[in-house]
Design an enzyme around this catalytic site. Structure first.
Site, short mmCIF file in Angstrom:
data_model
loop_
_atom_site.label_atom_id
_atom_site.label_comp_id
_atom_site.label_asym_id
_atom_site.label_seq_id
_atom_site.Cartn_x
_atom_site.Cartn_y
_atom_site.Cartn_z
N GLU A 87 0.84 -1.21 0.00
CA GLU A 87 0.00 0.00 0.00
C GLU A 87 0.87 1.25 0.00
O GLU A 87 0.55 2.25 -0.65
CB GLU A 87 -0.94 0.00 1.21
N HIS A 157 -11.22 -6.65 8.50
CA HIS A 157 -12.08 -6.37 7.33
C HIS A 157 -13.36 -5.66 7.73
O HIS A 157 -14.39 -5.85 7.09
CB HIS A 157 -12.41 -7.67 6.58
#
Ligand SMILES: *[C@@H]1O[C@H](CO)[C@@H](O)[C@H](O)[C@H]1NC(C)=O
Ligand SMILES: *[C@@H]1O[C@H](CO)[C@@H](O)[C@H](O)[C@H]1NC(C)=O
Length: 353
Positions: A87, A157
């Protein structure tokens, strides 16, 4: 009856449902889910701006949520491409591309995984114009990330991370409540001359379906929307919370004859304080809902603003219905996150104060 229902279900209240917004008159529109609306906004960006590129982990084949499906076939590998699993690297690449005049749309696979890029976002993207005395900027960068609970996402998540970024001037933070807002707000973020983070409530990707205009359009950033006018209590939220607020407002109308005004903040940073202040000046009561944890959540900032601007108009302490101050466990998510019953209870408290 209601209190029985509440006792039975408040702990494990229903996960978000979705009622589509009213049909659009006199406009060519098509039924789209939230993920299709996001895909459509990116297609339009890629079509109308030949410097626009789309990058991220797995975006080439359509992404884990299928938001980028078909775009590489249509626009080619030089404009829609996969990045390594980093990322930090992919946001860094987006910053570099944006400084060179590219419109970079970078996907982070889950908001929970945005933190390896935190340094790139808050120390590099957000400060570039300031550091270079206006000579450089990466305003053409937009970072998309799916956020929020889905009922079974657990620790990695399920997070809503907007308030970490709300502390950082130089970026914009936006969250849509449904397909129509997603398309218009995402196009605004892509075209805005500042780096933007666009959080997509992933539970709504397939659940939320409504009429969306076929052509490209923009919804102004930093403008809250009064989703439903009312006179007794102001309810403020964003993303999935708007649906909960509508359901809680319906219950409050039915059981308490209380008329709630619902405001979708839409842009978290920089946010539209005026719409909220005007509403609270009118109703004297405010309930804020967000999935993110309570402590240090963006609701605290809204309360600081409202006590400053509306102190003499307030009829009750402001209530917050937020995620609990803990991590999201697999089997306790429904207990940890807000529910319409928790919002209803907060409405009852502010009118009964
Ligand atoms: C993009 O469009 C502009 C204006 O239409 C054109 O001048 C330029 O050559 C195009 N660039 C590419 C890379 O296709
Ligand atoms: C809200 O009310 C206060 C006075 O109580 C006033 O000073 C302020 O201008 C009002 N703000 C708006 C936006 O209506």
């Amino acid at each position: 009856m209601l209190s029985n229902i509440r006792k039975a279900t408040v702990r494990y209240a229903s996960i978000v449902s979705y009622l589509p917004e009213p049909k659009i008159e006199n406009q060519t529109s098509r039924s789209m889910s939230l993920l299709e609306a996001v895909n459509d906004a990116m297609r339009i960006a890629l079509e109308t701006d030949n410097k626009s590129i789309l990058l991220g982990e797995d975006v080439a084949f359509g992404g884990v949520f299928r938001c980028t499906v078909g775009l590489q076939n249509k626009f080619g590998k030089s404009r829609v491409f996969n990045t390594p699993l980093s990322e930090q690297a992919l946001v860094g690449f987006g910053i570099g591309a944006a400084t060179q005049g590219y419109t970079a749309i970078a996907e982070i696979q889950f908001a929970d995984y945005i933190f390896p890029a935190f340094d790139q976002i808050v120390n590099e993207a957000a400060t570039l114009r300031y550091r270079s005395n206006g000579n450089y900027n990466c305003g053409k960068l937009t970072i998309r990330a799916p956020c929020g609970g889905v009922g079974h996402g657990a620790t990695y998540h399920s997070q809503s991370v907007e308030s970490y970024f709300a502390h950082c001037p130089g970026i914009k933070v936006v969250i849509p409540r449904g397909p129509r807002q997603a398309k218009g707000l995402l196009l605004s973020c892509i075209r805005d001359p500042n780096p933007c983070i666009f959080f997509e409530p992933k539970i709504l990707y397939r659940l939320a379906v409504e009429d969306v205009p076929v052509e490209g359009y923009e919804i102004p950033l930093s403008t809250a929307e009064i989703v439903r006018p009312g006179s007794d209590v102001t309810l403020v939220g964003w993303g999935t919370m708007i649906q909960l607020l509508k359901e809680a407002a319906d219950l409050a109308k039915k059981n308490l004859d209380v008329d709630c005004e619902i405001i979708d903040l839409q842009t978290i940073l920089p946010y539209d304080s005026e719409t909220i202040v005007q509403s609270v000046n009118k109703t004297g009561r405010l309930v804020i809902a967000h999935e993110a944890r309570k402590t240090g959540g963006f609701g605290a900032e809204l309360i600081a603003c409202v006590q400053n601007e509306c102190f003499l108009k307030l009829e009750a302490p402001v209530e917050r219905v937020c995620g609990l101050d803990t991590h999201i466990s697999l089997n306790m998510e429904r207990f940890i996150l807000p529910s319409k019953f928790k919002v209803y209870d907060a409405i009852e408290r502010v009118v009964g104060f």
